[in-house]
Scaffold this motif. Structure first.
Motif, mmCIF file in Angstrom:
data_model
loop_
_atom_site.group_PDB
_atom_site.id
_atom_site.type_symbol
_atom_site.label_atom_id
_atom_site.label_comp_id
_atom_site.label_asym_id
_atom_site.label_seq_id
_atom_site.Cartn_x
_atom_site.Cartn_y
_atom_site.Cartn_z
ATOM 1 N N ARG A 66 26.714 -32.877 113.497
ATOM 2 C CA ARG A 66 27.499 -34.001 112.985
ATOM 3 C C ARG A 66 27.476 -35.157 113.988
ATOM 4 O O ARG A 66 27.312 -36.317 113.609
ATOM 5 C CB ARG A 66 28.925 -33.566 112.689
ATOM 6 N N HIS A 67 27.627 -34.834 115.260
ATOM 7 C CA HIS A 67 27.583 -35.872 116.293
ATOM 8 C C HIS A 67 26.211 -36.554 116.305
ATOM 9 O O HIS A 67 26.123 -37.787 116.402
ATOM 10 C CB HIS A 67 27.914 -35.279 117.669
ATOM 11 N N LEU A 68 25.150 -35.768 116.214
ATOM 12 C CA LEU A 68 23.800 -36.338 116.175
ATOM 13 C C LEU A 68 23.614 -37.248 114.957
ATOM 14 O O LEU A 68 23.037 -38.329 115.066
ATOM 15 C CB LEU A 68 22.748 -35.224 116.173
ATOM 16 N N ASP A 69 24.119 -36.797 113.809
ATOM 17 C CA ASP A 69 24.013 -37.615 112.594
ATOM 18 C C ASP A 69 24.802 -38.909 112.728
ATOM 19 O O ASP A 69 24.327 -39.985 112.361
ATOM 20 C CB ASP A 69 24.479 -36.838 111.365
ATOM 21 N N THR A 85 24.764 -44.581 113.062
ATOM 22 C CA THR A 85 25.369 -45.762 113.699
ATOM 23 C C THR A 85 24.296 -46.637 114.330
ATOM 24 O O THR A 85 24.294 -47.864 114.152
ATOM 25 C CB THR A 85 26.416 -45.338 114.758
ATOM 26 N N LYS A 86 23.369 -46.032 115.074
ATOM 27 C CA LYS A 86 22.293 -46.803 115.702
ATOM 28 C C LYS A 86 21.423 -47.501 114.656
ATOM 29 O O LYS A 86 21.007 -48.642 114.843
ATOM 30 C CB LYS A 86 21.429 -45.899 116.587
ATOM 31 N N HIS A 87 21.174 -46.812 113.564
ATOM 32 C CA HIS A 87 20.355 -47.400 112.507
ATOM 33 C C HIS A 87 21.085 -48.588 111.874
ATOM 34 O O HIS A 87 20.478 -49.641 111.624
ATOM 35 C CB HIS A 87 20.018 -46.341 111.464
ATOM 36 N N LEU A 88 22.377 -48.438 111.637
ATOM 37 C CA LEU A 88 23.168 -49.542 111.087
ATOM 38 C C LEU A 88 23.195 -50.726 112.058
ATOM 39 O O LEU A 88 23.069 -51.878 111.641
ATOM 40 C CB LEU A 88 24.598 -49.077 110.780
ATOM 41 N N GLU A 89 23.370 -50.435 113.339
ATOM 42 C CA GLU A 89 23.371 -51.507 114.346
ATOM 43 C C GLU A 89 22.038 -52.253 114.334
ATOM 44 O O GLU A 89 22.003 -53.490 114.424
ATOM 45 C CB GLU A 89 23.644 -50.930 115.737
ATOM 46 N N LYS A 90 20.947 -51.506 114.218
ATOM 47 C CA LYS A 90 19.610 -52.114 114.188
ATOM 48 C C LYS A 90 19.454 -53.015 112.966
ATOM 49 O O LYS A 90 18.994 -54.157 113.080
ATOM 50 C CB LYS A 90 18.550 -51.015 114.182
ATOM 51 N N ILE A 91 19.846 -52.532 111.807
ATOM 52 C CA ILE A 91 19.721 -53.317 110.579
ATOM 53 C C ILE A 91 20.646 -54.537 110.642
ATOM 54 O O ILE A 91 20.237 -55.647 110.285
ATOM 55 C CB ILE A 91 20.012 -52.454 109.331
ATOM 56 N N ASN A 92 21.880 -54.342 111.100
ATOM 57 C CA ASN A 92 22.812 -55.469 111.217
ATOM 58 C C ASN A 92 22.269 -56.542 112.157
ATOM 59 O O ASN A 92 22.388 -57.733 111.880
ATOM 60 C CB ASN A 92 24.195 -54.987 111.691
ATOM 61 N N ALA A 119 31.838 -46.306 110.714
ATOM 62 C CA ALA A 119 32.544 -46.961 109.609
ATOM 63 C C ALA A 119 32.578 -48.476 109.801
ATOM 64 O O ALA A 119 32.366 -49.235 108.842
ATOM 65 C CB ALA A 119 33.959 -46.405 109.484
ATOM 66 N N ASN A 120 32.811 -48.933 111.026
ATOM 67 C CA ASN A 120 32.829 -50.373 111.303
ATOM 68 C C ASN A 120 31.461 -51.001 111.067
ATOM 69 O O ASN A 120 31.355 -52.078 110.468
ATOM 70 C CB ASN A 120 33.292 -50.641 112.737
ATOM 71 N N GLN A 121 30.406 -50.335 111.547
ATOM 72 C CA GLN A 121 29.056 -50.845 111.342
ATOM 73 C C GLN A 121 28.685 -50.846 109.856
ATOM 74 O O GLN A 121 28.029 -51.775 109.368
ATOM 75 C CB GLN A 121 28.038 -50.021 112.135
ATOM 76 N N PHE A 122 29.112 -49.820 109.135
ATOM 77 C CA PHE A 122 28.793 -49.737 107.707
ATOM 78 C C PHE A 122 29.516 -50.840 106.933
ATOM 79 O O PHE A 122 28.943 -51.444 106.026
ATOM 80 C CB PHE A 122 29.139 -48.356 107.143
#
Length: 158
Positions: A81-84, A89-96, A133-136
């Motif tokens: 779960r932590h890895l996911d 989160t990293k993927h969302l940060e990259k896209i954002n 959640a914030n990044q999403f």
């Protein structure tokens, strides 16, 4: 590690990967260039662009949870779960960041957007992580304001 790059690990080898998830239990004890971290890096890239991989990955985790209700699998579930959460989160940060810097190209990055949206909405337990959640939230607001989003036609959706 030597599986062909043309075929995603979860898409082509889910029967092997399900039991193989146990190797990630010691992920945080591994060295940076270890086989476990190399495999996780590849899986992470594939999970970022393929909804079928996302489904297989989460279904395998759910199977572990169902099969091992005794709690013995709990430490593994926490690591996964932590890895996911970290991966998404990293993927969302990259896209954002791409969107903010006007580097986002729907023709090149559309599959990533659909995939990340799909994963978070299909597996909302990910939203328990506040950073994710914030990044999403930022991601959804930006996508909604800026782009017309449609489901990719070459993906399989449950």
């Amino acid at each position: 590690e030597s599986l062909p790059k043309e075929e995603h690990i979860w898409c082509g080898y889910a029967d092997i990967m399900g039991p193989f998830l146990e190797m990630f239990h010691g992920y945080f004890d591994e060295q940076e260039n270890s086989l476990v971290r190399t495999i996780w890096s590849r899986i992470s890239q594939e999970l970022g662009i393929c909804t079928q991989c996302v489904c297989e990955h989460h279904q395998a985790q759910e199977s572990f949870d169902i099969e091992c209700r005794s709690g013995s699998i709990d430490p593994l579930q926490k690591v996964l779960r932590h890895l996911d959460e970290e991966r998404v989160t990293k993927h969302l940060e990259k896209i954002n960041a791409m969107i903010q810097l006007k580097e986002y190209d729907p023709s090149c990055h559309g599959a990533e957007v659909v995939c990340i949206m799909f994963e978070v909405l299909m597996y909302p337990v990910l939203l328990d992580d506040q950073s994710l959640a914030n990044q999403f939230q930022k991601f959804i607001e930006t996508i909604d304001e800026s782009y017309e989003v449609s489901l990719s036609t070459n993906q399989q959706y449950p």
